[in-house]
Design an enzyme around this catalytic site. Structure first.
Site, short mmCIF file in Angstrom:
data_model
loop_
_atom_site.label_atom_id
_atom_site.label_comp_id
_atom_site.label_asym_id
_atom_site.label_seq_id
_atom_site.Cartn_x
_atom_site.Cartn_y
_atom_site.Cartn_z
N LEU A 43 -3.19 3.08 11.14
CA LEU A 43 -4.23 3.88 10.50
C LEU A 43 -4.81 3.07 9.33
CD1 LEU A 43 -5.28 6.52 11.47
CD2 LEU A 43 -3.93 7.68 9.74
N ASP A 44 -5.86 2.36 9.65
CA ASP A 44 -6.47 1.49 8.65
C ASP A 44 -7.47 2.28 7.81
OD1 ASP A 44 -6.79 -1.50 7.98
OD2 ASP A 44 -8.83 -0.72 8.03
N ASP A 77 -2.40 -1.95 13.66
CA ASP A 77 -2.54 -1.31 12.35
C ASP A 77 -2.79 0.16 12.68
OD1 ASP A 77 -3.13 -0.36 9.89
OD2 ASP A 77 -4.61 -1.89 9.39
N ASP A 137 0.85 -1.20 0.00
CA ASP A 137 0.00 0.00 0.00
C ASP A 137 0.88 1.24 0.00
OD1 ASP A 137 -2.12 -1.71 0.39
OD2 ASP A 137 -1.97 -1.56 2.56
N GLU A 159 -5.66 -7.17 11.67
CA GLU A 159 -7.06 -6.83 11.37
C GLU A 159 -8.00 -7.98 11.77
OE1 GLU A 159 -6.08 -5.95 7.22
OE2 GLU A 159 -6.55 -3.85 7.55
N ASP A 198 -0.33 7.96 8.07
CA ASP A 198 -0.03 6.58 8.47
C ASP A 198 1.28 6.51 9.22
OD1 ASP A 198 -1.72 6.50 6.22
OD2 ASP A 198 -1.11 4.46 5.73
#
Ligand code: FDP
Length: 338
Positions: A119-120, A117, A66, A280, A72
Site C-alpha cells: 500500500l504505497d 509494495d 515509515d 517502486e 498497510d
C-alpha cells in the site's frame, strides 16, 4: 473491446497473451490472477476504510522508517496470503518486511519471485486520497529449497511482469509482461477487472511535472535548474503545469495517461532520494517503458541497475520520454538545463 454483451475480462486477456507463448505452463497467468484476487480484497478494504476500524497509525515502524498504518499491514498480509500457498512462488519480498519471506515449508516452492509494495502512499490513507499497490515478478535464479535473497536481487531487465493497482475514483490494475502496458478497471457490480485501457501510450512530451517542490532548498543546483526548466520552460521545452499528489501510483498513473514527468531526486537528507528500487522504481519503470516512456535515476536507466540491497533507494526520474531524456541529460552533466 467492451460491448453490452461482450467484455474482455483480465482472465480472457491474460489467456490470450499466454497463447502467444506456446511454451507457457500457465503458472504466470495464474500468478497474475492471484494478484487480481489480492487487489480485489485490498480494494474492498480501502473502499470501506472509513467505516471499519482500520484507519490510523499502528505502533510499528517499517524497515524504511515509515509509520505503518493498519491498512498497510492488512494489505501486506493479503498479498502474501493470496500468493504463498499456490506453488507458483518460491519467495516474497515486501516493502513492509525486513527480510524476504520464503513460502511455507509445506508448500512446494514455485519458479516465480514476487516483490511488492502492498500500500504505497500510506500518508494518504487517512485523508481519503488515492493509494496503490505495486508488484514485480521475477523468475527464480537459485535452485532447490525455498527462494533466497539472491532471487529477489535482480535488475529490472530481468522482470517477467510488473504492474500496479490504483485505488482511485475507480480501482484500476495496470500491468505489463513486456508486450505493451494494459489497463483494467474493476467493475464492482460483477467483481471483475475489465480491459479499459489496451496498449497505453504515454505522450512523448508531458503537460505535467510532478515533484515535491518543498524540497527545493535540499536539492543540488542541477536539480533546481531542471525543475525550474519544467516550471518556466527552457528554449524548445515548454513550461508545464504542476501536479503532485504525493502518492506515487496516482502520480505515475496520471502522467502515464495524460503525459508528464515525475521526479523524486536525491537531496541533502538522502543522496538516493526516498523511493525503493525493487518495490517502486523498477516495476514502474517497466510499466512506463512498455508504454513508450522512460525512467532513469538521473544518470542510468532504472531497469539496468543491479540491486545490492533489498530495500535500497534510488532517485527516480520517470515519465514522458522526451522530458526524461531532457532531465537525464542535464543531471548527468551533458548539457545545462537552463
Ligand atoms: P508515502 O510516504 O505517503 O508512503 O514511497 C512512499 C511515498 O508515499 C510515495 O507514494 C510518494 O510518491 C512519496 O512517498 C511522497 O513523498 P514526499 O512526502 O516526500 O513527497
Amino acid at each position: 473491446m467492451t460491448t453490452p454483451t461482450s467484455v474482455t475480462t483480465i482472465e480472457r486477456f491474460i489467456l490470450e497473451q499466454e497463447r502467444l507463448h506456446p511454451e507457457a505452463t500457465g503458472d504466470l497467468s495464474n500468478l497474475l490472477y492471484d494478484i487480481c484476487l489480492a487487489a480485489k480484497i485490498i480494494s474492498r478494504n480501502v473502499r470501506r476504510a472509513g467505516l471499519t476500524d482500520i484507519l490510523g497509525g499502528s505502533t510499528t515502524v517499517n524497515v524504511s522508517g515509515d509509520l505503518q498504518q493498519k491498512l498497510d499491514l492488512i494489505a501486506n498480509e493479503t498479498v502474501r496470503n493470496s500468493l504463498q500457498f499456490t506453488g507458483r512462488v518460491c519467495v516474497l519480498a515486501s516493502e513492509e518486511d525486513d527480510e524476504p519471506v520464503p513460502v511455507p515449508a509445506n508448500v512446494p516452492p514455485g519458479k516465480y519471485v514476487v516483490l511488492y509494495d502492498p500500500l504505497d502512499g500510506s500518508s494518504n490513507i487517512d485523508v481519503n486520497v488515492s493509494i496503490g499497490t505495486i508488484f514485480a515478478i521475477h523468475r527464480r535464479v537459485t535452485t532447490g529449497g525455498p527462494g533466497k535473497l539472491a532471487d529477489c536481487l535482480q535488475a529490472g531487465t530481468k522482470l517477467v511482469a510488473a504492474g500496479y493497482i490504483l485505488y482511485g475514483s475507480s480501482t484500476m490494475l495496470v500491468y505489463t509482461t513486456g508486450n505493451g502496458t494494459h489497463g483494467f478497471t474493476l467493475d464492482p457490480t460483477i467483481g471483475e477487472f475489465l480491459l479499459s485501457h489496451p496498449h497505453i501510450r504515454i505522450p512523448e512530451v508531458g503537460k505535467y511535472y510532478s515533484v515535491n517542490e518543498s524540497n527545493w532548498n535540499k536539492w543540488s543546483p542541477t536539480t533546481q535548474r531542471v525543475v525550474a526548466a519544467f516550471k518556466n520552460g527552457d528554449g524548445p521545452l515548454k513550461s508545464k503545469n504542476a501536479r503532485y499528489i504525493g502518492s506515487l501510483v496516482a502520480d505515475i498513473h496520471r502522467n502515464l495517461i495524460s503525459g508528464g514527468i515525475f521526479l523524486y531526486p536525491g537531496d541533502t537528507r538522502s543522496a538516493q532520494g526516498k523511493l525503493r528500487l525493487l518495490y517502486e522504481g523498477a516495476p514502474l519503470a517497466f510499466v512506463v517503458e512498455q508504454a513508450g516512456g522512460a525512467a532513469t535515476d538521473g544518470r542510468r536507466r532504472i531497469m539496468d541497475i543491479a540491486p545490492a540491497d533489498l530495500h535500497q533507494r534510488t532517485p527516480l526520474v520517470i515519465g514522458s520520454r522526451s522530458d526524461v531524456e531532457f532531465a537525464t541529460r542535464a543531471m548527468s552533466g551533458e548539457v545545462g538545463a537552463a
